[in-house]
Design an enzyme around this catalytic site. Structure first.
Site, mmCIF file in Angstrom:
data_model
loop_
_atom_site.group_PDB
_atom_site.id
_atom_site.type_symbol
_atom_site.label_atom_id
_atom_site.label_comp_id
_atom_site.label_asym_id
_atom_site.label_seq_id
_atom_site.Cartn_x
_atom_site.Cartn_y
_atom_site.Cartn_z
ATOM 1 N N ALA A 15 0.862 -1.185 0.000
ATOM 2 C CA ALA A 15 0.000 0.000 0.000
ATOM 3 C C ALA A 15 0.896 1.232 0.000
ATOM 4 O O ALA A 15 2.052 1.169 0.432
ATOM 5 C CB ALA A 15 -0.879 -0.012 1.244
ATOM 6 N N GLY A 37 0.748 -5.028 0.837
ATOM 7 C CA GLY A 37 -0.469 -5.099 0.025
ATOM 8 C C GLY A 37 -0.218 -5.734 -1.338
ATOM 9 O O GLY A 37 -1.132 -6.311 -1.937
ATOM 10 N N GLU A 62 -0.505 -9.300 -0.733
ATOM 11 C CA GLU A 62 -1.926 -9.574 -0.467
ATOM 12 C C GLU A 62 -2.735 -9.558 -1.767
ATOM 13 O O GLU A 62 -3.645 -10.358 -1.956
ATOM 14 C CB GLU A 62 -2.476 -8.554 0.541
ATOM 15 N N GLU A 109 4.862 -5.102 7.090
ATOM 16 C CA GLU A 109 4.092 -4.077 7.812
ATOM 17 C C GLU A 109 4.572 -3.885 9.249
ATOM 18 O O GLU A 109 4.439 -2.795 9.809
ATOM 19 C CB GLU A 109 2.604 -4.430 7.815
#
Ligand code: HXC
Length: 257
Positions: A65, A108, A111, A131
């Site tokens: 992200a 992300g 993911e 993260e």
């Protein structure tokens, strides 16, 4: 037409989407996620497309992200803006989605790859959930899908201690389907996607749906769901055609009906 992705419809019935924010290692900002979902939905509704491929660059599938976008978020902005809800739209894509991954595939990005149906990796691919280094945890499946795929031991190490997997390790732990050279991984992913796109379209959709139901149902519920889906396929022209083609030793001509 799009700012953060490049989109192509290939003659092989494959919809190719390239994440394209090279200045930020393809970090997944809100615009990119919105554009990605819009492009997937558009291709999903297109009869000339039978399979999706999402890829990045040779350097980065996606570095996660967008940290710069997220840095000033508050619980209220997260709750009200609900930036992760756009990810739910991926679950509604009915045609198979392949991720073709080279370079970093982090946070992300990992993911997103795991939310696809298959992952084809280049030898230089690296998978991780870093993260913890930012004082947070994965927020789009990194503690859930990852653990179901690679098992608790490896998932704990990746999520708690930022262990990255090389492409061969990712293959060993069942995270990726195949590993190819950086020069050939995308062609190989497109070849696999074209093969899938050439198969009976309704059966492909139902097959994807049934496999994904494994994650949501008990074994008995899943077996019942599979059986009902199997019964349903006997209402399609493609079932009649596929079985007739086998009996008469000829190639099947799928209609998607
Ligand atoms: C915003 C990012 C970024 C990210 C890289 N960049 N990752 N920008 N968000 N996730 C930007 C850098 O700031 C830099 O821009 C440029 O991309 C190149 O990155 P460098 O760090 O200079 O490159 P390099 O030294 O090769 O290192 C690459 C890297 C590193 C290992 C990928 O950038 C890195 O560790 N990135 C963060 C990875 C991460 O923590 N991901 C998880 C995010 S949280 P400038 O302009 O500064 O030069 C997450 C939560 C998901 O994903 C929650 C659900 C949605």
């Amino acid at each position: 037409m799009y700012e953060t992705i490049l989109v192509e419809k290939l003659a092989s019935r494959v919809g190719l989407i390239r994440l394209n924010r090279p200045q930020a290692m393809n970090a997944l900002n809100a615009t990119l996620m919105r554009e990605l979902m819009n492009a997937l939905k558009e291709h999903d509704a297109e009869p000339d497309i039978g399979c999706h491929v999402i890829t990045g660059s040779e350097k980065a599938f996606a570095a996660g992200a967008d940290i710069k976008e997220m840095a000033t978020a508050t619980p209220v902005s997260m709750l009200v803006g609900d930036p992760i809800s756009v990810w739910d739209e991926l679950k509604k894509i009915r045609k198979p989605v392949l991720a073709a991954v080279a370079g970093v595939c982090l946070g992300g990005g990992c993911e997103l790859a795991m939310a696809c149906d298959m992952i084809i990796a280049a030898e230089n691919a690296k998978f991780g959930q870093p993260e913890i280094n930012l004082g947070v945890i994965p927020g789009a499946g990194g503690t859930q899908r990852l653990t179901r795929i690679v098992g608790k031991a490896i998932a704990m190490e990746m999520v708690l201690n930022n262990r990255w997997l090389t492409a061969p390790e990712a293959a060993q732990f069942g995270l990726v389907n195949h590993v190819y050279s950086v020069e050939t991984y995308l062609d190989e992913a497109l070849k696999l996607a074209a093969e899938i796109a050439s198969r009976a379209p309704i059966a492909i959709r139902i097959a994807k749906d049934c496999v994904n139901k494994t994650y949501e149902m008990t074994l008995n519920e899943g077996l019942e769901y599979e059986r009902r889906s199997f019964h349903f396929l006997f209402s399609t022209d493609d079932q009649t055609e596929g079985m007739d083609a086998f009996v008469n030793k000829r190639p099947a001509q799928w209609k998607g009906q």
